[in-house]
Design an enzyme around this catalytic site. Sequence first.
Site, mmCIF file in Angstrom:
data_model
loop_
_atom_site.group_PDB
_atom_site.id
_atom_site.type_symbol
_atom_site.label_atom_id
_atom_site.label_comp_id
_atom_site.label_asym_id
_atom_site.label_seq_id
_atom_site.Cartn_x
_atom_site.Cartn_y
_atom_site.Cartn_z
ATOM 1 N N GLU A 124 -51.420 88.524 76.553
ATOM 2 C CA GLU A 124 -50.670 87.727 77.520
ATOM 3 C C GLU A 124 -51.392 87.656 78.866
ATOM 4 O O GLU A 124 -51.321 86.630 79.556
ATOM 5 C CB GLU A 124 -49.268 88.309 77.684
ATOM 6 C CG GLU A 124 -48.417 88.093 76.433
ATOM 7 C CD GLU A 124 -47.012 88.621 76.580
ATOM 8 O OE1 GLU A 124 -46.067 87.825 76.540
ATOM 9 O OE2 GLU A 124 -46.866 89.860 76.738
ATOM 10 N N GLU A 144 -45.650 92.432 69.105
ATOM 11 C CA GLU A 144 -44.415 92.957 69.701
ATOM 12 C C GLU A 144 -43.236 93.003 68.736
ATOM 13 O O GLU A 144 -42.441 93.957 68.769
ATOM 14 C CB GLU A 144 -44.032 92.134 70.945
ATOM 15 C CG GLU A 144 -44.861 92.435 72.178
ATOM 16 C CD GLU A 144 -46.123 91.601 72.271
ATOM 17 O OE1 GLU A 144 -46.761 91.599 73.334
ATOM 18 O OE2 GLU A 144 -46.486 90.949 71.256
#
Length: 275
Positions: A124, A144
């Site tokens: 990210e 995640e």
Amino acid sequence: MSAPDPVLLDTGNFTTLKITETSDRLHAQLNRPEVRNAIDATMITELHAVCAHLEHHPKLLILSGTESGGRGIFASGADIGQLRDRGRADALRGVNSSAFERLAKLPMPVIAALDGYALGGGAELAWAADFRLGTPEVKIGQPETGLGIIPAAGALWRLRELAGEGIAKEILLAGRILDAQESLNHGLLNAIHPAEGLLDAAHALADRIAKQDPLAVRISKQVFSMPREAHPQIDNLAQAILFESEAKFERMQAFLDRREAKAAQRPDQPSGENR
């Protein structure tokens, strides 16, 4: 003892980032090799300090990782030890997302130089950059959901914009990890370079950007990020600013002068009678 130069970032208290700064760029190297550059609260604080500095003193930013266990690594993700202990209030504060969004909105372009793992929060962080260069050893993904959470620092919307819905869902919902060539094919990397030449390639790209007019680059980045509904009005307003800039007149006049000089150096064209 003299006061620190306000144009240079004061890194005396930094422990997770190594900073190298010149007049036109800043290189921030993630430096937690003992935990594969896992992004913790201290690194986020230092990234905010970098952003604050570059908001006041616009420069190009290069982000890179370091070596861990003899191999290059960008960032293995968020620090799971800290992440496990975060609660609802931490999520609502957007601990990582606020820093990455701030980085994405920096006045001048951001270049991420990726080697080895760029996973979770590390990926990210890379998505927030304007350019991503990688090595053949790059592995990029968002694991995640396997940990019972979502990638809430930009991946859920930036990945679709960068690579399209199909591959974004594979990465986000099925835990797919992309290698360097796959990342390049899907537009997640701009180029692949050998590990030993990665930073040189990042600086070469920064050199090309630095040759452009800084104000034109800054405004182009801002206008590029505007929603479709803002165009073409925002383009016209931005161009109106640049049409009155001193650099526009100087650069265009220099272009015309070079063209005139080249024309003067060319031999006269033969007349029709002598053909």
